[in-house]
Enzyme design. Structure first.
Site, short mmCIF file in Angstrom:
data_model
loop_
_atom_site.label_atom_id
_atom_site.label_comp_id
_atom_site.label_asym_id
_atom_site.label_seq_id
_atom_site.Cartn_x
_atom_site.Cartn_y
_atom_site.Cartn_z
N GLN A 318 14.26 5.31 6.37
CA GLN A 318 13.02 6.08 6.39
C GLN A 318 13.15 7.07 7.55
O GLN A 318 14.01 6.90 8.41
CB GLN A 318 11.85 5.13 6.62
CG GLN A 318 12.02 4.33 7.90
CD GLN A 318 11.28 3.01 7.88
OE1 GLN A 318 10.94 2.49 6.83
NE2 GLN A 318 11.05 2.44 9.06
N ASP A 389 15.76 -3.26 6.46
CA ASP A 389 14.32 -3.23 6.71
C ASP A 389 13.58 -2.92 5.41
O ASP A 389 13.89 -1.94 4.73
CB ASP A 389 14.06 -2.13 7.75
CG ASP A 389 12.61 -2.09 8.21
OD1 ASP A 389 12.21 -3.02 8.94
OD2 ASP A 389 11.90 -1.14 7.83
N GLU A 418 15.30 -8.15 4.68
CA GLU A 418 14.01 -8.37 5.32
C GLU A 418 12.90 -8.06 4.32
O GLU A 418 12.18 -7.07 4.45
CB GLU A 418 13.85 -7.49 6.58
CG GLU A 418 12.60 -7.86 7.40
CD GLU A 418 11.52 -6.77 7.38
OE1 GLU A 418 11.68 -5.82 6.62
OE2 GLU A 418 10.54 -6.92 8.13
N TYR A 532 5.77 -1.00 20.05
CA TYR A 532 5.21 0.29 20.46
C TYR A 532 5.32 0.55 21.96
O TYR A 532 4.80 1.53 22.46
CB TYR A 532 3.73 0.38 20.04
CG TYR A 532 3.55 0.04 18.59
CD1 TYR A 532 3.97 0.93 17.59
CD2 TYR A 532 2.99 -1.17 18.20
CE1 TYR A 532 3.82 0.62 16.26
CE2 TYR A 532 2.84 -1.49 16.87
CZ TYR A 532 3.25 -0.59 15.89
OH TYR A 532 3.12 -0.91 14.58
#
Lengths: 671, 671
Positions: A318, A389, A418, A532
Site C-alpha cells: 500500500q 500485511d 497476517e 503512531y
C-alpha cells in the site's frame, strides 16, 4: 469429465479393472499442495479395489517435481479396501505423489491355490495355470531372474508328486521373485498428481519477536536506528527468539500523516505510521532515513544471524500520497471523480494516510511484477522471511502467483499471512501458499474455545495446509483478556501460545513488560500506540516476563514434543478453569504435559486424567512429572492426579513426563 | 493443474478476484453425477468469497445436458461465506450445474454509502462515484432500461440537496434496475460442470416382488409358464407391489446342471438353476421353452402393466457350457491349461454349472457390445427395469459404459445392483450409474445397527448417489433372524423394510408364507431352495402375511412421507428392543411415526420421545396418532408417550400424526 456428455464414457482399456478413490491427503481435489518440512513423512491412504476378489498390487509413487522418474513404494492393505504407503521428503521444494495399482494375477492364483489345498481339492490343473503365469513373467525379468523363473516353471511341470508340486508352487522364494516383475499392462493410474511443498524447519518451529526499530534508541526522544536495534539483539536473543520481525522500515509519507493515538492531523514532530509507506525518499525498496542505510540494514541482518535470529520484514503493499508510484504509475490507484486518489477505508472507518493499490487496474501485470520485484529486492538484502500485511485485501490469485513464483527459485523463503478475517478467507490464503498464518488464538480464552479451535487446526483437514502461528498480542491487538488479567494473564497466554503452537510470537517489549492500557474502554488498540509514535520502553521494569520467556523458549528448544503440533491432545480436568494437554515426539521418548490455570485472578485446583496407555506409561508403576518451569518434581501413579495453580505465582505447569527405569542394581531413576 | 509445475501459476486474468470452493453436492470432485427424480430439487451450496469486503453476486447455473444455454438462479448468502441456490429437475435425463460469481461494484458502493451516511460523513464524491458506475452500466442495458439508467445518472448529478441525492442514490428501484445488467467481465466460473442424473418416480419409490415363474403352475409337479405367471398377477397386485422381478427366464444348461439343494449332479428330472444360462435352445436373448415363447413373455409384460406392475428381469452375465457363446466366442472365456473352461469359483466354493465371462479378453469390446445388445433386446420386449446379478464380479468401467450408454437413449430405464459385497465396492457401483442398490439391511437387526446404517445411508454423502432397496429376504438370503424369529420376525422385518426404505422388495411367496427352514444350521440357504427346483407354494396357508403386506403397501401409497428417504429421523425410546423413527413430506403435512418391537419373542413397552417442534407440533396441545395398521387412534400430548407391542399380535405401529384443527364452531378435529 467436462466437455463430454454423461452417456459417452470414453474407455481407454476396458480391462483395467482397478479403481483408486478417496485419496488422502488431498486438498480441494488436488488443486492445492499439502505442506511438510524437510525430513517429515507423507502418509498416503486410498481406497483401492477391483471387481471380484482378486489380489491387488498398489504402489505409492513420488518424485521431486523436477525429477522425471517416480520412486515407488509398495502400499499395505489396512482392511476395508483401504491402502497406505508413505515416503519422506528429504529436500526443500515441491514433490509430487500419485498411485498406481493393478490386479496381481500370481497372488490371486496363489491365494486360490492355498484355499483349494486346504480344502483337499485336486489342484493339478491349477498348478499348470500357475506355471503359465510364471512363464509369462519370465520375459519381463532380466537374464538371471528370467532364467530362474523358467527353471521354476520347468520344475513345476516335471514334478510328479502332487504334494511336492504344491510345496514348490507355494515357495516363498517364488513369490518374492515373481513379485519383482509384475504385469502392469492393465494397471490403473490415479488420475491426479498431488503436490507437497517442502519447507525448512523454521516453517514448523519458530519463535517470533516483533520490535519497532525506531523505538530502540538508548536515549529518550531519539529516533532509533538499525544500529540501536543491533544493540537490542542480545536482550532479545537471551529470551530465546529466533525470528526478529520488523514492521515496515521504509520512508513514511507526510500527506495525511497520522498523529499520536491515530489522530487525523500529525504535528511536525509526529513520526507517522510505518505502514504509511512512501515519501520523496523512496518507497518499498528504500529504508527510512531515520533508521539508517540499506547497508546498516544488511549489517543488522548479519548481526542477528550471529545471535541465532533471522530478520523478517513486512510486505505491506500500500502507498501514501507521497509514494513514487503515485507519479510513476497513476494507473495503479483508484481515482475518485474529484481527481483525488481513494484512500483505504472500511466504512465508516477511514485510513486517510494509506492508498490501497488497485488490483483491478488494466496494468495488473506490471503491478504484480513490481510487487514481486520488491520481494526479490529484499531477498538480495538477505531477508528470507516475510510477513504479509492484510493479505486478504489483495486478490488470492496474486498471492498464489507471487509466493509460488518466489519459492520456485527460493524454496527456503517463508511467508506469514497476517489475515485476521473470516475463516474461509484465512484458510484459502494458507492453501494458496502462505507458509504460516496468524490465527484467532488471541481471542480463544476459555477451555471450550481453546479445545474446539485447536482440535480443528491440528486434527481437521486444514492441518495439511494451515500452519498456525500464535500471537497473544500484536501492535493492533491488545485483547480484553490481557487488559483485564494483568501480569498473570500475560504469563498464562505466553505459556499457552508457546506450548499450543510450535510457531508463536509476541509483540515486544509491550508484551514482556505487560503493557495493557487500552486507548479506551472497548478498544483493542494500545494507549499511546507504538504504531503512531516512538516509544521508550523501560526494559528493566521488575514485572518484566523476560526471564519466564527465556525459560519457556529454552524448554521449547530442549523438548522435541513442543516443536510440532499434530500430537496435541487435550485431557479431562474436573475444573473448567484448568486446561490440560500433552504433546509428544513421534517415538514418545519426549512427552510434555501442560496444565494452565485460565483464570488470571484466582487459585484453582483439580484432578487431571491422563491416557496412560496412549502415552506409553505403565498404569501400575509410578512416573515422575518434572515441572520444567519451577523445576519441581512430583511422583504420580495412575491416570488421575491433583494439581493446583496460583496465577499470581505462576499459572502453569509444563511437565516433562519421566518414565521409571530399573537399573541392574535395582536402583530406580527416571528418564 | 497437472502437467505444470507448482511455480508456474497460469493466470488468465488476475483481476478475477472471486473464489468458489467447497461446492456441495459434488461426488468425488464431480467425477460422478448426483441422482434425483423428476420434480425434485437440487440444492447447491458453495463457499464463495473475494478478497476485501466487497459485495458479491453469485449465480447457480443449470441446464439440461443437451441444451446450449445455462439457466441462471441467484444464490443467497447463508453467512460465513456460504451461498445457496436451488433448481428443480423437470425432465428425465442428465442435467449440468455450475456456479459463476463476481464482485458487484454497485452493491459494494451502495453498502459503503449507507455506512458513511449513517456516520454522517460527507458523501458528495461518493455519489459521483456511484454515478460513474451507473453510467458504465447503461450501455449493457437494452434501449429503455439503458435510458432509465442514464436518467438516474443525470438526476443524481443535477440534484443539489445532499440528503435528496442520498435518497435518490439509495432508491430500491435503482438497485433492482442496475442488478439486471451486472458487469461480469471479471467473473469467476467454477472450474467444473457437475452432473445430475434424473430418473422417474419409481427410482425413488417402488415395491418389488420376486417370483419364479416356473413355480407358478397351478398343478403340482408341472413346470410353470408365463401364462401361469399371468394367473398369479392378481394375487401379487392385491398385495400392492409395483415391480414384478423374475429371475433369469432363459434356457438352462445341462452340463454340470445342479440337482436339488445344490448337489453337484442333477437327476434327469432336475430343472437346474435359472442362473445357469444357456443351452442349445439359446442364451441371454432366448426364453426357456418350458416358460413359453417370447410372445408369451411380452404378453405377461402387458398384463402386468394392466395391473399396475412393471416386469423386471435379471441381467446375469454368465454362461453354462452349453451357451451358444462358448462355440461362437471361445475367446470370451477363461481357458484352463487342460483345455477346459474355468467355471465360477470363490475358493473353496465351486460353481461348476456356471462359466464367468473373461472381461480381460482382448475381444472385450465385442463382448461389451454383445452384453449391451442383450439389454437393448429386452428393451425391445418392453422391459424397463433390470436387476444386475453380482455386478461386483464384472469391471466397474463396463457397467459405467453400459448403464450410461443405455440411459442416454432410454433415461427411463432403471438398474438395480445386486451387490452384496464390501461397502466401497457397493458404493462405487452406485456412483457409476446403478439406479438402486441392494443393501446390508437383511443383516441389520438391532436398534444400534439400524440407526447407524440408515444414518449413514440417508444423512451421509452417499445419499447423493446410493438409492437403497431393502430386502428382508432373497432366494440366496434366509437370515438367521428370520429362521429363529418365526412369523413375528417376518412381520417386523416387513414393516422395517417398507417404512425405512421407500424402495423395498421381498422374495415370495417364501416371504409372505414365512418360509424359514434353512438348508442346515448356520446356512442362509433355504432348505429345498427354489433356485434348484420347482416349488409348489400353498398360497392359502393361514399364517400368510398377504393381508398385512397389502395393508402396508396401501399405507405407503397413501402417505407421501414413506415415498422418500431423506426425512428419516430416529427418536429415543427407553427400551433397546423398541425402535422409533419418523418420516415426513417436505411440507410436514404428512407425518408418519413408526414404532417396531425388534424382539420377535416378547412383548415390550417403553416411552418414546418425539421432537415436537421439529415436527411442527404444538407442545401445549394434544395431537392424535392414528395407527394405520390397527386403525386404533390415540390422543397424545407432549414429547414423551408410552407404547407397548406384542409381537405375536403385531410387532409395529405405523402412526399417522394428525394435528388438531379448531373449527369456527369450536369443534376440534384432527387433520
Amino acid at each position: 469429465m467436462n466437455g463430454r456428455n454423461t452417456g459417452d464414457i470414453d474407455v481407454q482399456d476396458g480391462r483395467s479393472r482397478v479403481v483408486i478413490e478417496g485419496v488422502k491427503p488431498e486438498v480441494d481435489g488436488g488443486r492445492f499442495p499439502i505442506k511438510r518440512i524437510v525430513g517429515e513423512q507423507v502418509v498416503v491412504e486410498a481406497d483401492i479395489f477391483a471387481d471380484s476378489n482378486d489380489a491387488l498390487s498398489c504402489l505409492l509413487l513420488y518424485r521431486k517435481e523436477d525429477e522425471p522418474q517416480w520412486k515407488e513404494i509398495p502400499m499395505e492393505p489396512l482392511g476395508n479396501d483401504r491402502w497406505r504407503g508413505s515416503f519422506v521428503v528429504k529436500e526443500l521444494g515441491c514433490y509430487r505423489y500419485s498411485i498406481t495399482a493393478w490386479v496381481d494375477r500370481f497372488s490371486t492364483w496363489r491365494q486360490g491355490l492355498v484355499k483349494k489345498v486346504e480344502d483337499d481339492q485336486d489342484v493339478s490343473v491349477d498348478i499348470l495355470a500357475g506355471v503359465e503365469i510364471i512363464e509369462e513373467a519370465s520375459p519381463r525379468a532380466p537374464d538371471i531372474d528370467g532364467e530362474k523363473l523358467q527353471a521354476w516353471a520347468r520344475r513345476l511341470r516335471s514334478k510328479e508328486d502332487p504334494s511336492e508340486r504344491v510345496q514348490l508352487a507355494l515357495d516363498d522364494e517364488l513369490v518374492r521373485l515373481i513379485a519383482r516383475y509384475p504385469d502392469t499392462r492393465l494397471s490403473t493410474a490415479y488420475e491426479k498428481e498431488l503436490m507437497v511443498v517442502v519447507d525448512r524447519d523454521k516453517a514448523r518451529f519458530s519463535a517470533w519477536y516483533e520490535v519497532f526499530p525506531r523505538s530502540c534508541a538508548s536515549e529518550p526522544g531519539h529516533h532509533g536506528t538499525f544500529k540501536h536495534c543491533e544493540d537490542r539483539l542480545p536482550y532479545i536473543a537471551a529470551m530465546g527468539f529466533d525470528v526478529l520481525y520488523l514492521p515496515p522500515i521504509h520512508p513514511i509519507g507526510r500527506t495525511h500523516r497520522k498523529g499520536k493515538n491515530n489522530i487525523p492531523e500529525a504535528g511536525p514532530e509526529d513520526t507517522g505510521s510505518p505502514w504509511a509507506i512512501g515519501s520523496e525518499e523512496g518507497g518499498h525498496k528504500a529504508v527510512h532515513p531515520g533508521l539508517g542505510t540499506l547497508g546498516d540494514f544488511r549489517h543488522l541482518v548479519t548481526k542477528a544471524e550471529e545471535q541465532g535470529m533471522e530478520v523478517a520484514i513486512d510486505l505491506a503493499f500500500q502507498c501514501t500520497h507521497d509514494h513514487p508510484y503515485v507519479e510513476e504509475h497513476p494507473g495503479w490507484f483508484h481515482w475518485r471523480p474529484d481527481g483525488t486518489i481513494q484512500h483505504a477505508e472500511n466504512p465508516p472507518k477511514k485510513y486517510e494516510d494509506i492508498y490501497p493499490l488497485n488490483f483491478e487496474t488494466e496494468q495488473w501485470k506490471d503491478l504484480w511484477e513490481e510487487l514481486k520485484d520488491i520481494v526479490l529486492f529484499w531477498l538480495d538484502q538477505g531477508v528470507r522471511i516475510f510477513r504479509a500485511d492484510n493479505p486478504h485485501t489483495k486478490p488470492f490469485v496474486f498471492w498464489e502467483w507471487l509466493i509460488n513464483g518466489v519459492k520456485k527459485d527460493h524454496p527456503e523463503v517463508l511467508f506469514l499471512s497476517e489475515a485476521f478475517t473470516r475463516p474461509k478467507v484465512m484458510y484459502r490464503l494458507a492453501k494458496l501458499g502462505f507458509t504460516q498464518s496468524y490465527t484467532y488464538f488471541a481471542w480463544r480464552n476459555t477451555k471450550w474455545e481453546i479445545t474446539q479451535y485447536f482440535t480443528e487446526l491440528y486434527h481437521g483437514e486444514v492441518r495439511e495446509f494451515f500452519r498456525p502461528n500464535l500471537w497473544p498480542n500484536t501492535p493492533d491487538i491488545l485483547t480484553e483478556y490481557l487488559q483485564m488479567g494483568g501480569r498473570p494473564a500475560f504469563m498464562l497466554r505466553l505459556v499457552l501460545a508457546a506450548t499450543l503452537g510450535a510457531n508463536y510470537g509476541i509483540y515486544g517489549p509491550a508484551f514482556e513488560l505487560c503493557e495493557n492500557r487500552p486507548k479506551e474502554f472497548g478498544s483493542e488498540e494500545y494507549l499511546d500506540s507504538e504504531k503512531y509514535e516512538i516509544k521508550q520502553w523501560d526494559l528493566t521494569r521488575p514485572q518484566s516476563l523476560k526471564d519466564l520467556i527465556a525459560r519457556v523458549n529454552r524448554i521449547r528448544r530442549q523438548n522435541p514434543a513442543l516443536q510440532s503440533d499434530w500430537s496435541l491432545r487435550f485431557h479431562p480436568v474436573d475444573n473448567e478453569q484448568l486446561i490440560c494437554y500433552s504433546k509428544h515426539s513421534e517415538d514418545l521418548s519426549n512427552l510434555i504435559v501442560v496444565v494452565v490455570n485460565l483464570d488470571p485472578h484466582h487459585t484453582h485446583g483439580g484432578w487431571i486424567e491422563l491416557p496412560l496407555s496412549y502415552m506409553g506409561l505403565d498404569p501400575n508403576r509410578p512416573y515422575q512429572v518434572h515441572d520444567l518451569l519451577s523445576d519441581a518434581r512430583y511422583l504420580w501413579q495412575g491416570p488421575r492426579n491433583y494439581v493446583e495453580l496460583n496465577p499470581h505465582i505462576i499459572p502453569a505447569h509444563i511437565f516433562q513426563v519421566r518414565r521409571r527405569v530399573r537399573t541392574e542394581r535395582d536402583f530406580d531413576y527416571y528418564l
